[in-house]
Enzyme design. Structure first.
Site, mmCIF file in Angstrom:
data_model
loop_
_atom_site.group_PDB
_atom_site.id
_atom_site.type_symbol
_atom_site.label_atom_id
_atom_site.label_comp_id
_atom_site.label_asym_id
_atom_site.label_seq_id
_atom_site.Cartn_x
_atom_site.Cartn_y
_atom_site.Cartn_z
ATOM 1 N N ASN A 108 5.508 9.491 7.655
ATOM 2 C CA ASN A 108 6.088 8.481 6.762
ATOM 3 C C ASN A 108 5.356 7.225 6.676
ATOM 4 O O ASN A 108 4.675 6.973 7.721
ATOM 5 C CB ASN A 108 7.552 8.309 7.167
ATOM 6 C CG ASN A 108 8.236 7.300 6.337
ATOM 7 O OD1 ASN A 108 8.202 7.177 5.238
ATOM 8 N ND2 ASN A 108 8.748 6.215 7.143
ATOM 9 N N HIS A 110 5.563 3.201 6.186
ATOM 10 C CA HIS A 110 6.414 2.431 6.126
ATOM 11 C C HIS A 110 5.889 1.044 6.169
ATOM 12 O O HIS A 110 4.897 0.636 6.938
ATOM 13 C CB HIS A 110 7.329 2.286 7.384
ATOM 14 C CG HIS A 110 8.405 1.334 7.662
ATOM 15 N ND1 HIS A 110 9.738 1.574 7.104
ATOM 16 C CD2 HIS A 110 8.459 0.122 8.291
ATOM 17 C CE1 HIS A 110 10.519 0.504 7.379
ATOM 18 N NE2 HIS A 110 9.395 -0.367 8.087
ATOM 19 N N SER A 137 2.623 0.720 8.515
ATOM 20 C CA SER A 137 2.406 1.814 9.697
ATOM 21 C C SER A 137 2.588 3.104 9.125
ATOM 22 O O SER A 137 3.481 3.453 8.257
ATOM 23 C CB SER A 137 3.484 1.732 10.723
ATOM 24 O OG SER A 137 3.503 0.181 11.101
ATOM 25 N N ASP A 146 12.745 5.416 11.218
ATOM 26 C CA ASP A 146 11.485 4.675 11.436
ATOM 27 C C ASP A 146 10.957 4.207 12.724
ATOM 28 O O ASP A 146 10.439 3.381 13.008
ATOM 29 C CB ASP A 146 11.704 3.085 10.735
ATOM 30 C CG ASP A 146 12.113 3.257 8.813
ATOM 31 O OD1 ASP A 146 11.489 4.073 8.481
ATOM 32 O OD2 ASP A 146 12.752 2.398 8.487
HETATM 33 C C1 GRF Z 1 5.901 1.710 -0.031
HETATM 34 O O1 GRF Z 1 5.705 0.460 0.229
HETATM 35 C C2 GRF Z 1 6.088 2.454 1.405
HETATM 36 O O2 GRF Z 1 5.502 2.172 2.351
HETATM 37 C C3 GRF Z 1 7.414 2.685 1.532
HETATM 38 O O3 GRF Z 1 8.042 2.737 0.060
HETATM 39 C C4 GRF Z 1 6.984 2.295 -0.877
HETATM 40 C C5 GRF Z 1 6.478 3.303 -1.885
HETATM 41 O O4 GRF Z 1 5.642 3.052 -2.802
HETATM 42 N N1 GRF Z 1 7.876 3.695 2.100
HETATM 43 P P1 GRF Z 1 5.087 3.851 -3.728
HETATM 44 O O5 GRF Z 1 6.189 5.023 -4.151
HETATM 45 O O6 GRF Z 1 4.225 4.944 -2.979
HETATM 46 O O7 GRF Z 1 4.487 3.225 -4.856
#
Ligand code: GRF
Length: 218
Positions: A108, A110, A137, A146
């Site tokens: 994932n 985050h 991360s 998370d």
């Molecule tokens: C990103 O900030 C990611 O870290 C978080 O959700 C957002 C997704 O952005 N988990 P995208 O859909 O890839 O533009």
């Protein structure tokens, strides 16, 4: 090895686009086997279709409860036989049965320097806490939200006058190279998760890899 990737995304899909573009440019040795969303209108699905990648929506409302939705979603994901499942803006909790069935095969991204600022509104959380550094991360997904072992991070400064939006944009610009470099490290076998935990370059308990200004790990 050529990494066979499935992506889970709920919205915009800019991280997915970064993967699509890197594969097309020949800078990431991977195949996108399928993109999956809990929302039919997720722009990520459109990005996938535009790139000729199978795109699937599996909606919670079509299933009795979270467990049934998870089971349907992951049955669809398993059908594309991925080596790795990448959660890139997938905004739903995934139940322990599905996570535990895929140890070390799900990551994932985050938008915080974990373990700081889990959950939602991470940029506002960082501003409220008054930290000087923030970032993103990539971690292995475990049943702990998370909370799985952190593989790699990218740091950005928090600047005077930042709002959640300006900070989010600065972090997002680093998320894309961070995710790509992490995928390269996974494809190269530099990173693995087993019963003894996270190993980076064969070392147990290593600190997360850090993305340098050159978009490579230091
Ligand atoms: C990103 O900030 C990611 O870290 C978080 O959700 C957002 C997704 O952005 N988990 P995208 O859909 O890839 O533009």
């Amino acid at each position: 090895m050529t990494l066979r990737i499935a992506v889970l995304a709920s919205g915009r899909g800019s991280n997915l686009q970064a993967i699509i573009d890197a594969i097309a440019a020949g800078t990431l040795d991977a195949t996108l086997a399928g993109v999956y969303s809990d929302r039919r209108d997720a722009f990520a699905l459109q990005r996938a279709r535009d790139a000729g990648i199978p795109a699937h929506a599996v909606r919670p409302r079509d299933h009795a409860d979270r467990a049934a939705h998870d089971a349907a979603l992951f049955a669809a994901v398993d059908a594309c036989v991925p080596d790795l499942i990448v959660c890139a803006g997938y905004m739903r909790l995934i139940g322990a049965p599905e996570v535990d069935a895929r140890p070390g095969r799900m990551i994932n991204i985050h938008p915080s320097l974990l373990p700081a600022f889990k959950g939602l509104h991470t940029h506002q959380q960082a501003l409220d806490a008054g930290v000087a550094e923030h970032g993103a991360s990539v971690h292995f997904v475990t049943a702990d939200l998370d909370g799985g072992p952190v593989i790699a991070q990218a740091k950005v400064p928090v600047l005077p006058g930042d709002t959640a939006d300006t900070l989010a944009a600065r972090v997002l610009a680093r998320e894309h190279p961070l995710l790509l470099e992490t995928l390269r490290a996974l494809a190269a076998g530099r990173v693995r998760l087993d019963e003894e935990g996270l190993h980076i370059d064969g070392q147990a308990g290593a600190l997360p890899l850090q993305l340098g200004a050159n978009n490579r790990f230091a």
